[in-house]
Structures are given as structure tokens and as C-alpha cells.
Write a protein that holds these residues in place. Structure first.
Motif, PDB file in Angstrom:
ATOM      1  N   ALA A 142       0.823  -1.210   0.000  1.00 39.11           N
ATOM      2  CA  ALA A 142       0.000   0.000   0.000  1.00 39.11           C
ATOM      3  C   ALA A 142       0.859   1.263   0.000  1.00 39.11           C
ATOM      4  N   ASP A 143       2.101   1.161   0.486  1.00 40.27           N
ATOM      5  CA  ASP A 143       3.008   2.315   0.534  1.00 40.27           C
ATOM      6  C   ASP A 143       3.851   2.460  -0.735  1.00 40.27           C
ATOM      7  N   VAL A 144       3.789   1.482  -1.641  1.00 40.63           N
ATOM      8  CA  VAL A 144       4.625   1.498  -2.841  1.00 40.63           C
ATOM      9  C   VAL A 144       3.935   2.311  -3.937  1.00 40.63           C
ATOM     10  N   LYS A 145       4.648   3.329  -4.391  1.00 45.62           N
ATOM     11  CA  LYS A 145       4.150   4.126  -5.518  1.00 45.62           C
ATOM     12  C   LYS A 145       4.596   3.500  -6.834  1.00 45.62           C
ATOM     13  N   LYS A 146       5.854   3.017  -6.860  1.00 44.52           N
ATOM     14  CA  LYS A 146       6.400   2.395  -8.069  1.00 44.52           C
ATOM     15  C   LYS A 146       7.504   1.430  -7.665  1.00 44.52           C
ATOM     16  N   ALA A 147       7.592   0.303  -8.356  1.00 36.75           N
ATOM     17  CA  ALA A 147       8.650  -0.668  -8.093  1.00 36.75           C
ATOM     18  C   ALA A 147       9.040  -1.328  -9.411  1.00 36.75           C
ATOM     19  N   LEU A 148      10.332  -1.294  -9.708  1.00 40.56           N
ATOM     20  CA  LEU A 148      10.847  -1.889 -10.941  1.00 40.56           C
ATOM     21  C   LEU A 148      12.031  -2.802 -10.641  1.00 40.56           C
ATOM     22  N   VAL A 149      12.052  -3.952 -11.312  1.00 45.52           N
ATOM     23  CA  VAL A 149      13.194  -4.853 -11.221  1.00 45.52           C
ATOM     24  C   VAL A 149      14.370  -4.171 -11.909  1.00 45.52           C
ATOM     25  N   GLN A 150      15.530  -4.244 -11.295  1.00 43.13           N
ATOM     26  CA  GLN A 150      16.748  -3.674 -11.858  1.00 43.13           C
ATOM     27  C   GLN A 150      17.496  -4.768 -12.612  1.00 43.13           C
ATOM     28  N   VAL A 151      17.925  -4.452 -13.811  1.00 49.03           N
ATOM     29  CA  VAL A 151      18.652  -5.426 -14.622  1.00 49.03           C
ATOM     30  C   VAL A 151      20.064  -5.563 -14.059  1.00 49.03           C
ATOM     31  N   GLU A 152      20.452  -6.814 -13.814  1.00 48.93           N
ATOM     32  CA  GLU A 152      21.788  -7.112 -13.303  1.00 48.93           C
ATOM     33  C   GLU A 152      22.465  -8.081 -14.260  1.00 48.93           C
ATOM     34  N   PHE A 153      23.658  -7.745 -14.673  1.00 48.05           N
ATOM     35  CA  PHE A 153      24.376  -8.634 -15.581  1.00 48.05           C
ATOM     36  C   PHE A 153      25.177  -9.688 -14.832  1.00 48.05           C
ATOM     37  N   ASN A 154      25.508  -9.427 -13.588  1.00 47.83           N
ATOM     38  CA  ASN A 154      26.247 -10.384 -12.771  1.00 47.83           C
ATOM     39  C   ASN A 154      25.498 -10.611 -11.468  1.00 47.83           C
ATOM     40  N   ARG A 155      24.245 -11.057 -11.584  1.00 47.98           N
ATOM     41  CA  ARG A 155      23.411 -11.250 -10.401  1.00 47.98           C
ATOM     42  C   ARG A 155      23.990 -12.350  -9.533  1.00 47.98           C
ATOM     43  N   PRO A 156      24.075 -12.129  -8.220  1.00 46.21           N
ATOM     44  CA  PRO A 156      24.588 -13.170  -7.319  1.00 46.21           C
ATOM     45  C   PRO A 156      23.769 -14.456  -7.453  1.00 46.21           C
ATOM     46  N   GLY A 157      24.467 -15.567  -7.649  1.00 45.92           N
ATOM     47  CA  GLY A 157      23.781 -16.853  -7.758  1.00 45.92           C
ATOM     48  C   GLY A 157      23.289 -17.159  -9.156  1.00 45.92           C
ATOM     49  N   ALA A 158      23.293 -16.182 -10.048  1.00 48.92           N
ATOM     50  CA  ALA A 158      22.743 -16.403 -11.388  1.00 48.92           C
ATOM     51  C   ALA A 158      23.658 -17.268 -12.250  1.00 48.92           C
ATOM     52  N   ALA A 159      24.958 -17.218 -12.029  1.00 48.44           N
ATOM     53  CA  ALA A 159      25.887 -17.984 -12.865  1.00 48.44           C
ATOM     54  C   ALA A 159      25.586 -19.469 -12.797  1.00 48.44           C
ATOM     55  N   GLY A 160      25.220 -19.971 -11.638  1.00 48.36           N
ATOM     56  CA  GLY A 160      24.897 -21.389 -11.487  1.00 48.36           C
ATOM     57  C   GLY A 160      23.552 -21.762 -12.076  1.00 48.36           C
TER      58      GLY A 160
END
Length: 168
Positions: A142-160
Motif C-alpha cells: 500500500a506504501d509502494v508508488k512504483k517498483a521496478l526490477v533492476q537489470v543485473e548482468f552479474n546477479r549473485p547466484g545467477a551464474a549457477g
């Protein structure tokens, strides 16, 4: 087409597609109708827990075509259909969006204008818990006006998470 007519058409399309796409295990995330010369472009974005595959998008496209071919909702004006996955550029607006993006980095702007960027640690039907620079922070939707996923090229844990083509 006026904005009110377009909104009514979009709502009718969503209503007609909801059950058939739900039967495929998919949620409708957006329906957009855009003028393109003498045609229109109808975009239907779908998603599900774990994300959608290209095969599921193809199956959804066939189902949307089948439903719309048997319906008068699009009228006589020609249109081009595009069925897509939700994509990361769409704002997080529903609890399922937060759940499906667990572990992802998001930028949240609250109603008072404050912003925070943190990783989604947990979420439920009312709030999200973010890890903001090592500190846990709960934010009610209810307090969120806007929320967007941020693009990460080296996301932790994503390599596996990336599978190799070497065995194919």
C-alpha cells in the motif's frame, strides 16, 4: 477509438482470455491495444511462477488466436497479435509479481517520494521484505508508488542457474 472504448475493449479481451489462459497455467499481466496505421497491435503479456518458456508463449498465442477468432471483441478492424512474457520493464504491482521476482534487485519508490534499492528476500499478500545494503526493510504494498526490477548482468547466484549447451 476513444480511451473509454479502448479500456472497455481491453477489459472484454482480458475477461475472454482469463479462463483459457489460466487453464494453461498462465496469468494475464497486461493487454495493450496500439494503433498502427490502418491496423492495431494487440499485445498480451503472460506470466506464471518460474517464468514462461517460448513453447508456452507459442501455446498461449494459439489459444488467444482461437478465442479471439470465435469472438467479436476485436471488431472488424484488422489487428496483429503479439503474445509475450511479462518482461522486467513492467512495474511490480501485485503480490505475485513480488513472489515471482524473489532474489531480484528492485528499486522501490514509496508514496512519500523516498526510494530504496534492495533485493527481495520475502513477500506475502501484504508486504515485501527487502535487503537494502545488508539491512532488512519491510515495505507494505500500500506504501509502494512504483517498483521496478533492476537489470543485473552479474546477479549473485545467477551464474549457477545458466545451463550449458555442451551436452546437447
Amino acid at each position: 477509438m476513444s480511451s473509454a472504448n479502448q479500456d472497455a475493449t481491453r477489459a472484454r479481451i482480458e475477461a475472454e482470455l482469463d479462463d483459457p489462459l489460466r487453464a494453461l497455467g498462465l496469468d494475464i499481466e497486461a493487454v495493450e491495444i496500439t494503433p498502427a496505421g490502418k491496423r492495431r497491435i494487440l499485445r498480451v503479456a503472460v506470466d506464471k511462477d518460474g517464468g514462461v518458456t517460448l513453447d508456452e508463449v507459442a501455446e498461449a498465442t494459439r489459444e488467444v488466436n482461437r478465442v479471439l477468432d470465435g469472438s467479436e471483441v476485436m471488431g472488424e478492424q484488422p489487428y496483429t497479435l503479439e503474445v509475450t512474457s511479462r518482461g522486467v520493464d513492467r512495474p511490480l504491482t501485485l503480490p505475485r509479481h513480488w513472489r515471482r521476482n524473489a532474489g531480484r534487485l528492485v528499486k522501490v519508490t514509496t508514496g512519500d517520494g523516498a526510494t530504496a534499492t534492495g533485493r527481495i528476500v520475502a513477500s506475502d499478500d501484504e508486504r515485501v521484505t527487502l535487503d537494502v545494503s545488508g539491512q532488512r526493510r519491510e515495505v507494505a504494498y500500500a506504501d509502494v508508488k512504483k517498483a521496478l526490477v533492476q537489470v543485473e548482468f552479474n546477479r549473485p547466484g545467477a551464474a549457477g542457474d545458466v545451463s550449458s549447451d555442451e551436452e546437447a
